[in-house]
Enzyme design. Structure first.
Site, PDB file in Angstrom:
ATOM      1  N   VAL A  48      71.174  -5.042  73.749  1.00  0.00           N
ATOM      2  CA  VAL A  48      71.895  -4.763  72.504  1.00  0.00           C
ATOM      3  C   VAL A  48      71.420  -3.437  71.901  1.00  0.00           C
ATOM      4  CG1 VAL A  48      72.380  -5.587  70.158  1.00  0.00           C
ATOM      5  CG2 VAL A  48      72.281  -7.215  72.048  1.00  0.00           C
ATOM      6  N   CYS A  49      70.139  -3.145  72.048  1.00  0.00           N
ATOM      7  CA  CYS A  49      69.545  -1.952  71.424  1.00  0.00           C
ATOM      8  C   CYS A  49      70.273  -0.649  71.757  1.00  0.00           C
ATOM      9  CB  CYS A  49      68.071  -1.849  71.786  1.00  0.00           C
ATOM     10  SG  CYS A  49      67.105  -3.281  71.244  1.00  0.00           S
TER      11      CYS A  49
END
Length: 189
Positions: A48-49
């Site tokens: 997700v980062c």
């Protein structure tokens, strides 16, 4: 503990500056005199980062127009940030500084350290030119953030700072009416 209206605590850290392709020292003093966004995320080379940091980059020009400095922070080192920048399509687009916090000092100062994993939680902070936190958003690990909402929050924070006694209602946008709290407004909204 809420950090809203509190001055950020002292820190010294190393960061990777992708614009200059160099390492640099960053301290809380670098935040004074301008608006700042600090975006904490769990880890480099994750899932997700990179989508969040790329989304933040997509808003970078708008943030720069507002005079905002942008920093991302994880508990990785600045060396790992450089390696990630050199190997990820999404992260290679970044123009803002990536602060390494392997000592977890900054992450603890902002109260976003997950003690069990030793990683940062997903936290975004808007810091005013006095080094005071004006807004904070913290999400669970699996929930990515939307940087487009950040731009409007900064505009609202800047407006309120420039117009003491006024407040920005929900969904306020630049150019729309603000509110002036007072007895005459009680019960009329």
């Amino acid at each position: 503990m809420s950090l809203i209206n509190k001055e950020i605590l002292p820190f010294t850290a190393q960061a990777y500056d992708p614009k200059k392709d160099e390492f640099k020292e960053v301290t809380q003093e670098d935040f004074k005199g301008s608006w700042n966004v600090v975006c904490f995320y769990p880890a480099d080379f994750s899932f997700v980062c990179p989508t969040e940091l790329e989304d933040l980059q997509n808003q970078y020009a708008k943030l720069q127009e507002l005079g905002v400095n942008v920093y991302s922070v994880s508990t990785d080192t600045h060396f790992v940030h450089k390696a990630w920048h050199d190997h990820s399509d999404a992260i290679s687009k970044l123009e803002y500084s990536m602060i390494g916090d392997p000592s977890q000092t900054i992450t603890r100062n902002f109260d976003v350290l997950d003690e069990e994993s030793g990683l940062a939680q997903r936290g975004t902070f808007i810091i005013d030119p006095d080094g005071v936190v004006q807004a904070a958003e913290i999400n669970a690990d699996g929930i990515g953030r939307d940087a487009s909402t950040l731009v409007n929050k900064i505009k609202a924070a800047q407006y309120v700072r420039q117009h003491p006694g006024e407040v920005c209602p929900a969904k306020w946008e630049e150019g729309s009416e603000s509110l002036q709290p007072g007895l005459d407004l009680v019960g009329k909204i």
